[in-house]
Design a protein around this motif. Structure first.
Motif, PDB file in Angstrom:
ATOM      1  N   LEU A  78       0.818  -1.205   0.000  1.00 42.68           N
ATOM      2  CA  LEU A  78       0.000   0.000   0.000  1.00 42.68           C
ATOM      3  C   LEU A  78       0.856   1.261   0.000  1.00 42.68           C
ATOM      4  N   ASN A  79       1.915   1.266   0.784  1.00 41.87           N
ATOM      5  CA  ASN A  79       2.767   2.448   0.851  1.00 41.87           C
ATOM      6  C   ASN A  79       3.553   2.670  -0.438  1.00 41.87           C
ATOM      7  N   MET A  80       3.915   1.599  -1.120  1.00 43.00           N
ATOM      8  CA  MET A  80       4.562   1.776  -2.421  1.00 43.00           C
ATOM      9  C   MET A  80       3.585   2.399  -3.412  1.00 43.00           C
ATOM     10  N   ALA A  81       2.326   1.961  -3.359  1.00 47.50           N
ATOM     11  CA  ALA A  81       1.315   2.514  -4.269  1.00 47.50           C
ATOM     12  C   ALA A  81       1.014   3.969  -3.929  1.00 47.50           C
ATOM     13  N   ILE A  87       0.480  10.351  -2.390  1.00 53.72           N
ATOM     14  CA  ILE A  87      -0.517  10.539  -1.328  1.00 53.72           C
ATOM     15  C   ILE A  87       0.138  10.596   0.049  1.00 53.72           C
ATOM     16  N   GLY A  88       1.095   9.758   0.314  1.00 51.29           N
ATOM     17  CA  GLY A  88       1.736   9.683   1.623  1.00 51.29           C
ATOM     18  C   GLY A  88       1.662   8.277   2.178  1.00 51.29           C
ATOM     19  N   GLN A  89       2.063   8.135   3.417  1.00 52.60           N
ATOM     20  CA  GLN A  89       2.134   6.827   4.048  1.00 52.60           C
ATOM     21  C   GLN A  89       0.794   6.442   4.684  1.00 52.60           C
ATOM     22  N   ILE A  90       0.481   5.158   4.632  1.00 53.21           N
ATOM     23  CA  ILE A  90      -0.707   4.604   5.274  1.00 53.21           C
ATOM     24  C   ILE A  90      -0.238   3.620   6.328  1.00 53.21           C
ATOM     25  N   GLU A  91      -0.792   3.720   7.515  1.00 53.12           N
ATOM     26  CA  GLU A  91      -0.456   2.762   8.564  1.00 53.12           C
ATOM     27  C   GLU A  91      -1.707   1.961   8.911  1.00 53.12           C
TER      28      GLU A  91
END
Length: 105
Positions: A78-81, A87-91
């Motif tokens: 997800l973070n690569m996408a 968009i930024g980082q998703i945790e």
């Protein structure tokens, strides 16, 4: 036999978490299962092939291996996408990852 108050609170908390996880995974599994079933029944060759491949891979891979693979790599994918889209980082929380993994399996 009475359950001590401290244990009762832990048991109730665990029961609530388990039920929430199960219902979340069930909702995702129903949606995903319906999409795969519709794709397998569709007239399109690509949709049938993708749905059949998904079903075969999910049935052929041990659940624990799929859980570990998705849990540890889902956030990275997800973070690569999102980085590519700017968009930024998703945790993802462990609970969210568990619900997603159980729903996909």
């Amino acid at each position: 036999m009475a359950i001590p108050a401290g244990y009762r609170d832990m048991l109730l908390s665990g029961m609530f978490t388990t039920l929430t996880l199960a219902l979340s995974a069930l909702a995702l599994a129903l949606c995903l299962g319906l999409l795969v079933a519709l794709a397998r029944q569709s007239g399109g060759r690509i949709a049938r092939t993708l749905a059949g491949t998904y079903a075969t891979v999910m049935r052929g891979t041990p659940d624990i291996a799929m859980m570990l693979l998705l849990y540890f790599s889902l956030q990275i994918w997800l973070n690569m996408a999102t980085d590519a889209l700017g968009i930024g980082q998703i945790e993802i929380s462990p609970f969210g990852a568990g619900a997603i993994v159980l729903g996909v399996i």
